[in-house]
Design a protein around this motif. Structure first.
Motif, PDB file in Angstrom:
ATOM      1  N   SER A  55       0.886  -1.146  -0.213  1.00 11.94           N
ATOM      2  CA  SER A  55      -0.004  -0.043   0.172  1.00 11.94           C
ATOM      3  C   SER A  55       0.687   1.149   0.369  1.00 11.94           C
ATOM      4  CB  SER A  55      -0.948  -0.067   1.427  1.00 11.94           C
ATOM      5  OG  SER A  55      -1.937   1.270   0.946  1.00 11.94           O
ATOM      6  N   ASP A  56       1.543   1.057   0.451  1.00 10.59           N
ATOM      7  CA  ASP A  56       2.607   2.125   0.854  1.00 10.59           C
ATOM      8  C   ASP A  56       3.365   2.673  -0.558  1.00 10.59           C
ATOM      9  OD1 ASP A  56       2.633   2.473   3.066  1.00 10.59           O
ATOM     10  OD2 ASP A  56       4.257   1.482   4.127  1.00 10.59           O
ATOM     11  N   THR A  57       3.869   1.048  -1.304  1.00  8.25           N
ATOM     12  CA  THR A  57       4.209   1.493  -2.887  1.00  8.25           C
ATOM     13  C   THR A  57       3.041   2.164  -3.501  1.00  8.25           C
ATOM     14  OG1 THR A  57       5.675   0.191  -2.329  1.00  8.25           O
ATOM     15  CG2 THR A  57       5.287   0.415  -5.083  1.00  8.25           C
ATOM     16  N   ARG A  58       2.302   2.031  -3.508  1.00 10.08           N
ATOM     17  CA  ARG A  58       1.248   2.525  -4.141  1.00 10.08           C
ATOM     18  C   ARG A  58       0.697   3.875  -3.969  1.00 10.08           C
ATOM     19  NH1 ARG A  58      -3.493   0.655  -6.415  1.00 10.08           N
ATOM     20  NH2 ARG A  58      -4.498   3.442  -7.372  1.00 10.08           N
ATOM     21  N   LYS A  59       0.918   4.081  -2.942  1.00  9.25           N
ATOM     22  CA  LYS A  59       0.537   6.198  -2.499  1.00  9.25           C
ATOM     23  C   LYS A  59       1.827   6.328  -3.066  1.00  9.25           C
ATOM     24  CE  LYS A  59      -0.389   8.195   1.581  1.00  9.25           C
ATOM     25  NZ  LYS A  59      -0.293   8.747   2.739  1.00  9.25           N
ATOM     26  N   ALA A  60       3.441   6.083  -2.664  1.00  8.02           N
ATOM     27  CA  ALA A  60       3.781   6.896  -3.401  1.00  8.02           C
ATOM     28  C   ALA A  60       4.095   7.070  -4.726  1.00  8.02           C
ATOM     29  CB  ALA A  60       5.329   6.278  -3.202  1.00  8.02           C
ATOM     30  N   LYS A  61       3.477   6.273  -5.359  1.00  5.84           N
ATOM     31  CA  LYS A  61       3.410   5.920  -7.010  1.00  5.84           C
ATOM     32  C   LYS A  61       2.345   6.948  -7.371  1.00  5.84           C
ATOM     33  CE  LYS A  61       4.548   0.781  -8.040  1.00  5.84           C
ATOM     34  NZ  LYS A  61       4.325   0.042  -8.904  1.00  5.84           N
ATOM     35  N   ASP A  62       1.133   7.020  -5.998  1.00  4.85           N
ATOM     36  CA  ASP A  62       0.004   8.107  -6.873  1.00  4.85           C
ATOM     37  C   ASP A  62       0.873   9.820  -6.189  1.00  4.85           C
ATOM     38  OD1 ASP A  62      -1.790   6.281  -7.612  1.00  4.85           O
ATOM     39  OD2 ASP A  62      -2.483   6.645  -5.328  1.00  4.85           O
ATOM     40  N   SER A  75      15.220  11.885 -11.888  1.00  5.66           N
ATOM     41  CA  SER A  75      14.931  10.524 -10.850  1.00  5.66           C
ATOM     42  C   SER A  75      14.786  10.680  -9.736  1.00  5.66           C
ATOM     43  CB  SER A  75      15.661   9.116 -11.393  1.00  5.66           C
ATOM     44  OG  SER A  75      16.763   9.028 -12.097  1.00  5.66           O
ATOM     45  N   GLY A  76      16.443  10.828 -10.338  1.00  2.82           N
ATOM     46  CA  GLY A  76      17.294  10.992  -8.131  1.00  2.82           C
ATOM     47  C   GLY A  76      16.775  12.066  -7.448  1.00  2.82           C
ATOM     48  N   GLU A  77      15.826  13.795  -8.487  1.00  2.00           N
ATOM     49  CA  GLU A  77      15.252  14.535  -7.209  1.00  2.00           C
ATOM     50  C   GLU A  77      14.018  13.912  -7.599  1.00  2.00           C
ATOM     51  OE1 GLU A  77      13.838  18.909  -8.442  1.00  2.00           O
ATOM     52  OE2 GLU A  77      13.728  17.456  -9.929  1.00  2.00           O
ATOM     53  N   LEU A  78      13.452  12.839  -7.935  1.00  2.00           N
ATOM     54  CA  LEU A  78      11.920  12.456  -7.541  1.00  2.00           C
ATOM     55  C   LEU A  78      12.012  11.447  -6.425  1.00  2.00           C
ATOM     56  CD1 LEU A  78       8.731  12.238  -8.000  1.00  2.00           C
ATOM     57  CD2 LEU A  78       9.988  10.653  -9.649  1.00  2.00           C
ATOM     58  N   TYR A  79      13.958  10.788  -6.256  1.00  2.00           N
ATOM     59  CA  TYR A  79      13.132  10.326  -5.414  1.00  2.00           C
ATOM     60  C   TYR A  79      13.773  10.758  -4.552  1.00  2.00           C
ATOM     61  CZ  TYR A  79      16.016   6.304  -2.618  1.00  2.00           C
ATOM     62  OH  TYR A  79      16.548   5.767  -1.365  1.00  2.00           O
ATOM     63  N   ALA A  96      11.331   3.731 -10.694  1.00  2.00           N
ATOM     64  CA  ALA A  96      11.029   2.692 -10.845  1.00  2.00           C
ATOM     65  C   ALA A  96       9.732   2.760 -12.606  1.00  2.00           C
ATOM     66  CB  ALA A  96      11.935   1.649 -10.674  1.00  2.00           C
ATOM     67  N   GLU A  97       8.973   2.057 -11.428  1.00  2.00           N
ATOM     68  CA  GLU A  97       7.727   2.927 -11.976  1.00  2.00           C
ATOM     69  C   GLU A  97       7.549   3.794 -13.204  1.00  2.00           C
ATOM     70  OE1 GLU A  97       3.715   1.311 -13.065  1.00  2.00           O
ATOM     71  OE2 GLU A  97       5.615   0.358 -12.887  1.00  2.00           O
ATOM     72  N   MET A  98       7.906   5.233 -12.906  1.00  2.00           N
ATOM     73  CA  MET A  98       7.566   6.255 -13.695  1.00  2.00           C
ATOM     74  C   MET A  98       8.291   6.133 -14.569  1.00  2.00           C
ATOM     75  SD  MET A  98       5.277   8.128 -11.835  1.00  2.00           S
ATOM     76  CE  MET A  98       5.110   6.369 -11.473  1.00  2.00           C
ATOM     77  N   GLN A  99       9.491   5.006 -14.477  1.00  2.00           N
ATOM     78  CA  GLN A  99      10.707   4.598 -15.583  1.00  2.00           C
ATOM     79  C   GLN A  99      10.343   4.710 -16.431  1.00  2.00           C
ATOM     80  OE1 GLN A  99      13.936   4.306 -12.904  1.00  2.00           O
ATOM     81  NE2 GLN A  99      15.420   6.004 -13.513  1.00  2.00           N
ATOM     82  N   ARG A 100       9.292   2.894 -16.016  1.00  2.00           N
ATOM     83  CA  ARG A 100       8.923   2.069 -17.166  1.00  2.00           C
ATOM     84  C   ARG A 100       7.902   2.654 -18.456  1.00  2.00           C
ATOM     85  NH1 ARG A 100       4.598  -1.002 -17.680  1.00  2.00           N
ATOM     86  NH2 ARG A 100       3.848   0.304 -15.970  1.00  2.00           N
TER      87      ARG A 100
END
Length: 208
Positions: A55-62, A75-79, A96-100
């Protein structure tokens, strides 16, 4: 552990409570449905931890999508931004999902950002520093600057004419040189730009 109660939050997530009525954590609706979480369900510690991570990963993606909807990110800035709100694993998975999905590309970001900074008459050294601060690796920075090939002398001259003309007329050449050096311009570019602006060296050939 038994999930005794599930309550929907104002943010649209679902709070989970144990058999003692204590709050555990909240999850998103998709994670809850996919994992068949319901009141009365019995979950061991490992299952609870996996559920929370998912769930945390899903929230992070959102959250990542929200950041990217406002402007492009490296990517580094977003991370780094995501790590302020999520654990490193969730932040990395979201990046990684945003890159994909093709939503972030460090090479393209470096090109666009370098041009933007060059248009502001930034020195190549300052452009390099600012890109590095965004988490862009050295190879991408080198490529962006090589393609852009900014004219350092021209940028320096434009900055002099815009910001330092009055100080030069008042005899503050040394202070102007120091200010330009702090902005990352090389001595050669500063000297050439000053000559183009009508400044000459001292009698001994010195500029300082």
């Amino acid at each position: 552990m038994t999930i005794s109660r599930i309550a929907k939050t104002k943010q649209g997530r679902f709070s989970l409570f144990d058999e003692n009525g204590d709050f555990l954590f909240s999850i998103d609706g998709e994670t809850m449905v996919k994992n068949h979480v319901r009141e009365g369900a019995a979950l061991d510690a490992a299952s609870l931890e996996a559920l929370k991570e998912q769930s945390d990963t899903r929230k992070a993606k959102d959250k990542a999508l929200g950041y990217l909807s406002l402007r492009d990110h490296a990517s580094g800035e977003l991370y780094d931004k995501l790590c302020r709100k999520f654990d490193a694993r969730s932040a990395a998975a979201a990046v990684a999902e945003m890159q994909r999905l093709g939503l972030i590309n460090d090479e393209n970001f470096a090109r666009h950002r370098a041009k933007y900074l060059a248009d502001q008459n930034r020195s190549p050294r300052e452009i390099r520093r600012r890109l590095a601060e965004k988490g862009i690796d050295r190879d991408a920075v080198d490529t962006a600057l090589a393609e852009l090939a900014p004219d350092e002398t021209q940028a320096c001259r434009a900055l002099i004419e815009k910001n330092y003309g009055r100080r030069l007329r008042e005899g503050g050449r040394d202070k102007v040189i120091a200010a330009l050096a702090r902005r990352g311009f090389s001595y050669g570019a500063i000297r050439a730009a000053l000559e183009q602006c009508g400044e000459t060296a001292d009698e001994d050939g010195s500029w300082e």
